[in-house]
Design a protein around this motif. Structure first.
Motif, PDB file in Angstrom:
ATOM      1  N   GLU A 313     -33.691 -53.715  30.683  1.00  0.00           N
ATOM      2  CA  GLU A 313     -32.585 -54.450  30.053  1.00  0.00           C
ATOM      3  C   GLU A 313     -31.785 -55.231  31.097  1.00  0.00           C
ATOM      4  OE1 GLU A 313     -29.482 -50.657  29.835  1.00  0.00           O
ATOM      5  OE2 GLU A 313     -31.040 -50.920  28.319  1.00  0.00           O
ATOM      6  N   ALA A 314     -31.691 -54.690  32.327  1.00  0.00           N
ATOM      7  CA  ALA A 314     -31.013 -55.421  33.401  1.00  0.00           C
ATOM      8  C   ALA A 314     -31.856 -56.609  33.849  1.00  0.00           C
ATOM      9  CB  ALA A 314     -30.727 -54.490  34.582  1.00  0.00           C
ATOM     10  N   GLU A 315     -33.162 -56.431  33.905  1.00  0.00           N
ATOM     11  CA  GLU A 315     -34.037 -57.557  34.243  1.00  0.00           C
ATOM     12  C   GLU A 315     -33.863 -58.690  33.230  1.00  0.00           C
ATOM     13  OE1 GLU A 315     -38.733 -58.827  34.845  1.00  0.00           O
ATOM     14  OE2 GLU A 315     -38.231 -56.736  34.423  1.00  0.00           O
ATOM     15  N   ASP A 425     -25.402 -45.734  30.021  1.00  0.00           N
ATOM     16  CA  ASP A 425     -25.807 -44.414  30.502  1.00  0.00           C
ATOM     17  C   ASP A 425     -27.273 -44.467  30.922  1.00  0.00           C
ATOM     18  OD1 ASP A 425     -26.318 -41.747  30.989  1.00  0.00           O
ATOM     19  OD2 ASP A 425     -25.610 -41.036  29.041  1.00  0.00           O
ATOM     20  N   PHE A 426     -27.541 -44.142  32.172  1.00  0.00           N
ATOM     21  CA  PHE A 426     -28.920 -44.134  32.649  1.00  0.00           C
ATOM     22  C   PHE A 426     -29.792 -43.160  31.848  1.00  0.00           C
ATOM     23  CE2 PHE A 426     -27.446 -45.800  36.952  1.00  0.00           C
ATOM     24  CZ  PHE A 426     -28.109 -47.005  36.826  1.00  0.00           C
ATOM     25  N   GLN A 427     -29.177 -42.134  31.287  1.00  0.00           N
ATOM     26  CA  GLN A 427     -29.951 -41.169  30.497  1.00  0.00           C
ATOM     27  C   GLN A 427     -30.553 -41.812  29.249  1.00  0.00           C
ATOM     28  OE1 GLN A 427     -30.605 -37.914  31.289  1.00  0.00           O
ATOM     29  NE2 GLN A 427     -29.579 -38.210  33.253  1.00  0.00           N
ATOM     30  N   GLU A 428     -30.001 -42.943  28.844  1.00  0.00           N
ATOM     31  CA  GLU A 428     -30.493 -43.618  27.642  1.00  0.00           C
ATOM     32  C   GLU A 428     -31.471 -44.742  27.960  1.00  0.00           C
ATOM     33  OE1 GLU A 428     -26.970 -44.952  25.692  1.00  0.00           O
ATOM     34  OE2 GLU A 428     -26.270 -42.927  25.228  1.00  0.00           O
ATOM     35  N   VAL A 429     -31.720 -44.991  29.234  1.00  0.00           N
ATOM     36  CA  VAL A 429     -32.633 -46.070  29.625  1.00  0.00           C
ATOM     37  C   VAL A 429     -34.069 -45.660  29.283  1.00  0.00           C
ATOM     38  CG1 VAL A 429     -33.608 -47.348  31.571  1.00  0.00           C
ATOM     39  CG2 VAL A 429     -31.131 -46.981  31.425  1.00  0.00           C
ATOM     40  N   GLN A 430     -34.763 -46.538  28.560  1.00  0.00           N
ATOM     41  CA  GLN A 430     -36.115 -46.236  28.111  1.00  0.00           C
ATOM     42  C   GLN A 430     -37.190 -46.724  29.091  1.00  0.00           C
ATOM     43  OE1 GLN A 430     -36.799 -44.426  25.197  1.00  0.00           O
ATOM     44  NE2 GLN A 430     -34.566 -44.124  25.308  1.00  0.00           N
ATOM     45  N   GLU A 431     -36.919 -47.823  29.788  1.00  0.00           N
ATOM     46  CA  GLU A 431     -37.956 -48.408  30.628  1.00  0.00           C
ATOM     47  C   GLU A 431     -37.337 -49.044  31.867  1.00  0.00           C
ATOM     48  OE1 GLU A 431     -41.835 -51.386  30.164  1.00  0.00           O
ATOM     49  OE2 GLU A 431     -40.343 -51.246  28.569  1.00  0.00           O
ATOM     50  N   TRP A 432     -38.015 -48.862  33.003  1.00  0.00           N
ATOM     51  CA  TRP A 432     -37.579 -49.401  34.277  1.00  0.00           C
ATOM     52  C   TRP A 432     -38.594 -50.420  34.796  1.00  0.00           C
ATOM     53  CZ3 TRP A 432     -33.221 -47.533  37.165  1.00  0.00           C
ATOM     54  CH2 TRP A 432     -32.527 -46.474  36.541  1.00  0.00           C
ATOM     55  N   THR A 433     -38.146 -51.277  35.705  1.00  0.00           N
ATOM     56  CA  THR A 433     -39.075 -52.184  36.354  1.00  0.00           C
ATOM     57  C   THR A 433     -40.055 -51.396  37.204  1.00  0.00           C
ATOM     58  OG1 THR A 433     -37.524 -52.441  38.202  1.00  0.00           O
ATOM     59  CG2 THR A 433     -37.432 -54.100  36.431  1.00  0.00           C
ATOM     60  N   LYS A 434     -41.118 -52.044  37.600  1.00  0.00           N
ATOM     61  CA  LYS A 434     -42.134 -51.407  38.447  1.00  0.00           C
ATOM     62  C   LYS A 434     -42.400 -52.304  39.662  1.00  0.00           C
ATOM     63  CE  LYS A 434     -44.320 -48.907  34.627  1.00  0.00           C
ATOM     64  NZ  LYS A 434     -43.338 -49.303  33.603  1.00  0.00           N
ATOM     65  N   ILE A 435     -41.327 -52.642  40.365  1.00  0.00           N
ATOM     66  CA  ILE A 435     -41.433 -53.465  41.549  1.00  0.00           C
ATOM     67  C   ILE A 435     -42.031 -52.642  42.689  1.00  0.00           C
ATOM     68  CG2 ILE A 435     -40.197 -55.026  43.100  1.00  0.00           C
ATOM     69  CD1 ILE A 435     -40.020 -55.713  40.091  1.00  0.00           C
ATOM     70  N   GLU A 436     -42.960 -53.213  43.419  1.00  0.00           N
ATOM     71  CA  GLU A 436     -43.520 -52.509  44.572  1.00  0.00           C
ATOM     72  C   GLU A 436     -42.429 -52.284  45.607  1.00  0.00           C
ATOM     73  OE1 GLU A 436     -47.038 -53.037  47.963  1.00  0.00           O
ATOM     74  OE2 GLU A 436     -47.014 -54.314  46.159  1.00  0.00           O
ATOM     75  N   THR A 437     -42.136 -51.038  45.936  1.00  0.00           N
ATOM     76  CA  THR A 437     -41.051 -50.709  46.851  1.00  0.00           C
ATOM     77  C   THR A 437     -41.469 -51.004  48.285  1.00  0.00           C
ATOM     78  OG1 THR A 437     -41.780 -48.408  46.969  1.00  0.00           O
ATOM     79  CG2 THR A 437     -40.113 -48.963  45.325  1.00  0.00           C
TER      80      THR A 437
END
Length: 438
Positions: A313-315, A425-437
């Motif tokens: 959602e931030a992306e 709330d981060f606890q409600e975040v369903q999906e995160w990016t998958k950027i190569e760290t």
């Protein structure tokens, strides 16, 4: 140390945290002649969880009225004035300040109302009003701002504001403090796990490697991690923001060099690409994220964690900001993402004070989203508390004040806007990016 006692520059001082405020405090104390300062941190500098470990931050200069109104006007003017002095005259920090100008704007009726009331742009002669896409585009070289700026309006301050190379300034403060004799201990040996109390006072700390560090004064400058070491009586809400980087070509970096900061208080902001990695940083603006968990005692608490990814959602918000301003970049892949923690007090004033019961313990926390700009000067306020000479008006504003947290509304957006216009709330975040760290 009582307020009537002159400082003992040979007394031992422990600083917990080698981030923005910890390094600033170490530097200011060393400059005042303190010779026995130790800074403890779980990470090598620059810490990956320090808000100051960043490529850039917004800075606005300010002057000081010798006869300001009492209360908040004096506090805000004094903070801005002393921070500005550091960025423009302190040789440690001057190389990292870029006076490129500053555009602040909004795009909804409520946002514009808040903008004009808070910033009083219509009353400041040094702000030029921008109210058309053409006006926004004209603030930067042709080919940078190509978006439609839907509904955007705001003010452009050509000088007296800009950005700073945050990581460079943080490391410069660290290196100068170390040169002046400050000892930095990092890793397991610097990871403070608890305060050591004796006879109703703090006498030192215990670190993860089992070492006891004793000191006559202990200073907590641990940012959002402070509540894990001390009951803050609800005065700190660890809150996080989100950022992303995109790679730029050499030619693009030349085009984007020396640009003014563009900050929409409802959408996000960007500054010129960094010189080291040729990356453009974009932050999506919103009231912040907390990480609400129930502790073993049954209390609700926001627990910080490190992650070099952001919610999808931030992306989406970052890409919407780019579509409105620089659509030519809106689909470019992210090269880096990160969540960045701070700690909000109920009134967003700093908390810099001696603990009322643990007299050898000083708090230097509560950056409330605007702590890094003051790296040049905040350590001076901490040193003034140590020496019992902080200005009485600042002392009142920065005091230990648990009464302000009684019945605290943990969902208070604290005049911040953007995204869903609520604390998430981060606890409600369903999906995160998958950027190569990296």
């Amino acid at each position: 140390m009582s307020e009537s006692t002159p400082p003992n520059h040979h007394s031992s001082v422990l600083i917990i945290g080698a981030g923005t405020w910890g390094c600033s405090t170490a530097l200011h104390l060393a400059r005042r002649g303190y010779t026995n300062i130790t800074v403890l941190d779980a990470y090598e500098l620059p810490s990956p969880i320090s808000a100051g470990n960043d490529i850039n931050k917004i800075v606005e200069q300010g002057s000081f009225d010798s006869n300001p109104d009492e209360g908040s006007s004096f506090v805000s003017q004094q903070l801005l004035h002393l921070a500005s002095q550091g960025w423009t005259s302190d040789p440690v920090f001057m190389p990292y300040y870029h006076d490129t100008g500053y555009i602040i704007c909004a795009h909804t009726p409520d946002g514009l109302k808040q903008l004009t009331q808070r910033e009083m742009l219509d009353q400041q002669a040094d702000f030029e009003w921008l109210d058309t896409p053409e006006a926004f585009r004209a603030t930067m070289p042709e080919g940078v701002l190509t978006g439609d700026f839907p509904g955007w309006k705001g003010g452009f301050k050509r000088t007296g504001a800009g950005w700073v190379f945050a990581r460079g300034a943080l490391m410069a403060a660290f290196k100068e403090a170390e040169r002046l004799g400050v000892q930095f201990i990092t890793g397991s040996a610097g990871n403070v796990t608890k305060l050591i109390e004796k006879d109703g006072d703090v006498i030192g700390v215990l670190t993860a490697d089992g070492t006891t560090h004793l000191a006559e004064t202990t200073i907590i400058a641990a940012g959002a991690q402070a509540p894990s070491l001390l009951d803050m009586k609800g005065q700190l809400r660890p809150t996080a923001w989100t950022l992303a980087h995109i790679k730029m070509s050499h030619e693009e970096c030349e085009l984007y060099k020396n640009l003014p900061v563009l900050f929409n208080i409802e959408s996000g902001f960007f500054m010129e690409p960094d010189a080291e990695n040729h990356e453009l940083k974009i932050c999506d603006e919103h009231p912040g994220y907390c990480n609400w968990v129930t502790t073993s005692s049954g209390a609700k608490s926001s627990i910080p964690f490190a992650r070099h990814q952001i919610p999808i959602e931030a992306e989406i918000r970052v890409r919407k900001f780019l579509k409105d301003t620089m659509p030519q970049l809106s689909e470019r892949p992210f090269s880096f993402t990160r969540i960045c923690w701070c700690a909000d007090t109920p009134d967003r004033n700093f908390l810099i004070d001696r603990h009322p019961d643990l007299k050898s313990l000083i708090l230097a926390v509560g950056g409330s989203g605007h702590g890094f700009m003051h790296i040049t000067s905040v350590g001076g306020y901490v040193a003034d508390v140590l020496e019992g000479k902080l200005d009485v008006r600042l002392k009142k504003a920065f005091r230990w004040r648990p009464e302000t947290a009684v019945g605290r509304d943990w969902s208070d957006v604290q005049d911040r806007r953007g995204g869903p216009n609520r604390v998430m709330d981060f606890q409600e975040v369903q999906e995160w990016t998958k950027i190569e760290t990296r």
